[in-house]
Design a protein around this motif. Structure first.
Motif, mmCIF file in Angstrom:
data_model
loop_
_atom_site.group_PDB
_atom_site.id
_atom_site.type_symbol
_atom_site.label_atom_id
_atom_site.label_comp_id
_atom_site.label_asym_id
_atom_site.label_seq_id
_atom_site.Cartn_x
_atom_site.Cartn_y
_atom_site.Cartn_z
ATOM 1 N N UNK A 245 0.845 -1.186 0.000
ATOM 2 C CA UNK A 245 0.000 0.000 0.000
ATOM 3 C C UNK A 245 0.887 1.244 0.000
ATOM 4 N N UNK A 246 0.353 2.317 -0.515
ATOM 5 C CA UNK A 246 1.060 3.594 -0.457
ATOM 6 C C UNK A 246 0.891 4.197 0.930
ATOM 7 N N UNK A 247 1.841 5.032 1.310
ATOM 8 C CA UNK A 247 1.754 5.705 2.610
ATOM 9 C C UNK A 247 2.917 5.348 3.501
ATOM 10 N N UNK A 248 2.666 4.577 4.573
ATOM 11 C CA UNK A 248 3.733 4.303 5.533
ATOM 12 C C UNK A 248 4.784 3.363 4.962
ATOM 13 N N UNK A 249 5.976 3.420 5.533
ATOM 14 C CA UNK A 249 7.049 2.530 5.095
ATOM 15 C C UNK A 249 8.279 2.735 5.951
ATOM 16 N N UNK A 250 9.246 1.858 5.768
ATOM 17 C CA UNK A 250 10.518 1.941 6.479
ATOM 18 C C UNK A 250 11.617 2.351 5.511
ATOM 19 N N UNK A 251 12.623 3.030 6.052
ATOM 20 C CA UNK A 251 13.745 3.518 5.252
ATOM 21 C C UNK A 251 15.039 2.948 5.825
ATOM 22 N N UNK A 252 15.932 2.520 4.943
ATOM 23 C CA UNK A 252 17.218 1.973 5.368
ATOM 24 C C UNK A 252 18.343 2.661 4.603
ATOM 25 N N UNK A 253 19.365 3.101 5.334
ATOM 26 C CA UNK A 253 20.569 3.641 4.707
ATOM 27 C C UNK A 253 21.696 2.637 4.940
ATOM 28 N N UNK A 254 22.321 2.217 3.852
ATOM 29 C CA UNK A 254 23.387 1.223 3.933
ATOM 30 C C UNK A 254 24.666 1.816 3.358
ATOM 31 N N UNK A 255 25.744 1.662 4.115
ATOM 32 C CA UNK A 255 27.050 2.121 3.659
ATOM 33 C C UNK A 255 27.995 0.926 3.572
ATOM 34 N N UNK B 35 -1.465 -10.295 -11.604
ATOM 35 C CA UNK B 35 -2.219 -9.153 -12.115
ATOM 36 C C UNK B 35 -3.479 -8.978 -11.285
ATOM 37 N N UNK B 36 -3.902 -7.752 -11.111
ATOM 38 C CA UNK B 36 -5.134 -7.452 -10.377
ATOM 39 C C UNK B 36 -5.811 -6.276 -11.051
ATOM 40 N N UNK B 37 -7.138 -6.267 -11.099
ATOM 41 C CA UNK B 37 -7.842 -5.119 -11.680
ATOM 42 C C UNK B 37 -7.651 -3.872 -10.823
ATOM 43 N N UNK B 38 -8.107 -2.754 -11.317
ATOM 44 C CA UNK B 38 -7.952 -1.485 -10.593
ATOM 45 C C UNK B 38 -8.913 -1.456 -9.403
ATOM 46 N N UNK B 39 -8.392 -1.859 -8.265
ATOM 47 C CA UNK B 39 -9.160 -1.885 -7.028
ATOM 48 C C UNK B 39 -8.411 -1.071 -5.976
ATOM 49 N N UNK B 40 -9.110 -0.772 -4.883
ATOM 50 C CA UNK B 40 -8.528 0.073 -3.844
ATOM 51 C C UNK B 40 -8.671 -0.599 -2.480
ATOM 52 N N UNK B 41 -7.697 -0.353 -1.642
ATOM 53 C CA UNK B 41 -7.667 -0.925 -0.298
ATOM 54 C C UNK B 41 -7.840 0.169 0.740
ATOM 55 N N UNK B 42 -8.671 -0.090 1.715
ATOM 56 C CA UNK B 42 -8.742 0.741 2.922
ATOM 57 C C UNK B 42 -8.169 -0.092 4.057
ATOM 58 N N UNK B 43 -7.083 0.383 4.647
ATOM 59 C CA UNK B 43 -6.463 -0.303 5.786
ATOM 60 C C UNK B 43 -6.566 0.621 6.998
ATOM 61 N N UNK C 237 -12.067 -2.440 -2.367
ATOM 62 C CA UNK C 237 -13.197 -1.681 -2.896
ATOM 63 C C UNK C 237 -13.007 -1.387 -4.382
ATOM 64 N N UNK C 238 -14.117 -1.106 -5.034
ATOM 65 C CA UNK C 238 -14.082 -0.818 -6.473
ATOM 66 C C UNK C 238 -13.488 0.542 -6.788
ATOM 67 N N UNK C 239 -13.687 1.533 -5.909
ATOM 68 C CA UNK C 239 -13.207 2.889 -6.177
ATOM 69 C C UNK C 239 -12.501 3.459 -4.954
ATOM 70 N N UNK C 240 -11.698 4.478 -5.193
ATOM 71 C CA UNK C 240 -11.010 5.149 -4.094
ATOM 72 C C UNK C 240 -11.997 5.862 -3.185
ATOM 73 N N UNK C 241 -13.060 6.425 -3.758
ATOM 74 C CA UNK C 241 -14.068 7.108 -2.947
ATOM 75 C C UNK C 241 -14.767 6.134 -1.997
ATOM 76 N N UNK C 242 -15.134 4.952 -2.520
ATOM 77 C CA UNK C 242 -15.754 3.943 -1.662
ATOM 78 C C UNK C 242 -14.822 3.559 -0.515
ATOM 79 N N UNK D 177 -5.549 4.682 2.548
ATOM 80 C CA UNK D 177 -6.296 4.304 1.353
ATOM 81 C C UNK D 177 -5.308 4.263 0.192
ATOM 82 N N UNK D 178 -5.303 3.155 -0.538
ATOM 83 C CA UNK D 178 -4.264 2.933 -1.536
ATOM 84 C C UNK D 178 -4.781 2.055 -2.662
#
Length: 310
Positions: free
Chosen positions: A28-38, A167-175, A270-275, A298-299
């Motif tokens: 999903x878009x939004x939260x995530x973790x970041x790693x810096x490696x040297x 593959x997945x159709x254009x669907x949206x997730x509410x988490x 869900x079928x749409x981002x608004x839903x 929502x993603x």
């Protein structure tokens, strides 16, 4: 990326997608973790800093072998005969014990960043078994339903030996993530008792319908299969307000709704981002009724993959 140093971001994920325990996941878009490696000359993996805005980030182990990201980089060195070492810094953006793949995201972000400083970078398929080893430090078992979608993006079928993007159709997730910690090991302990053969057959039917629906882009089949008759009934009681939150998602048009990963996050498709947006707020009300504040994400279901960032 600069010479010998790279930073990568790995997005959160919805593990299991209800019907595919330890087998299916999507980002999903939004939260995530970041790693810096040297890259360093010493033949070791060293974690120098773990920070972030999420509660408990500073208590995570700095010892590489006990950390999902550190263990994955150790496996990278050992399996591919890499002479040099890595110094690692982690920034946690996914709440701990949220069911959004926080331990997996650190692991994948570290691997993608480390891969960027190798003389001969590996493919994502080659990174996958390394991510499995790293993730097992937190979960206690080898399963790829979080690391696989983070590596490849979108919906992925993950087995112990391969990751297969679907593959997945254009669907949206509410988490919707309640401010409540449910440890993965405790959630897995709820599944210890045996299952009846009838329960297994029913779940197999759901999984077959769901995968066929994805392959055909058939939303009716996806909805028929997006159910969990095995894991959800045993974990639902661990999540305050779960029944009300799921009912709110279904009442607002969800094709299906269930627990994300080990929980306590609850998701719906869900079928749409608004839903998805309208439903997410109704799901928040369900958690509020159990005395829990919550965050909404929502993603698109076809979410991003981990990448090197500036």
């Amino acid at each position: 990326m600069t010479a010998g140093k790279a930073t990568a971001f790995a997005p959160a994920s919805v593990g299991n997608i209800g019907v595919g325990f330890d087998l299916l996941g999507h980002t999903i878009t939004g939260p995530g973790d970041r790693a810096q490696v040297m890259r360093i000359n010493e033949p070791v993996v060293r974690i120098t800093l773990i920070e972030g805005d999420v509660e408990g980030a500073s208590q995570l182990p700095l010892e590489a072998a006990l950390n999902t990201a550190g263990r994955a980089l150790m496996e990278l060195r050992e399996r591919h005969g890499i002479a040099h070492g890595f110094e690692l810094r982690l920034h946690k953006g996914i709440p701990l014990g949220s069911g959004l793949g926080g331990s997996a995201a650190s692991c994948v972000a570290a691997l993608v960043a480390a891969n960027a400083v190798l003389d001969a970078p590996l493919t994502r398929d080659e990174l996958y078994p390394l991510a499995l080893i790293g993730e097992a430090v937190a979960s206690g078992s080898v399963h790829g339903d979080n690391v696989a979608p983070m590596l490849f993006g979108g919906v992925v079928l993950a087995t112990p030996t391969r990751a297969i993007p679907l593959s997945a159709p254009e669907l949206y997730c509410a988490a919707v993530h309640p401010h409540f910690v449910l440890e993965t090991r405790k959630a897995r302990a709820a599944l210890a008792a045996s299952y009846a053969i009838g329960e297994f057959v029913q779940q197999s039917e759901y999984l077959a319908l769901f995968l066929t629906g994805l392959a055909r882009g058939d939303r009716e089949l996806i909805a028929a299969g997006l159910r969990d008759g095995l894991v959800e009934p045993r974990r639902a009681a661990l999540i305050p307000g779960f029944a009300e939150v799921k009912a709110a998602a279904l009442a607002h048009g969800a094709l299906g709704a269930s627990i994300s990963g080990a929980g306590p996050t609850v998701f719906g498709w869900f079928n749409t981002a608004d839903e998805a947006s309208w439903a997410a707020h109704a799901m928040q009300v369900g958690f509020a009724g159990a005395g829990l504040e919550s965050d909404v994400y929502v993603s698109p279901v076809n979410g991003p993959r981990a990448e090197v960032v500036a």
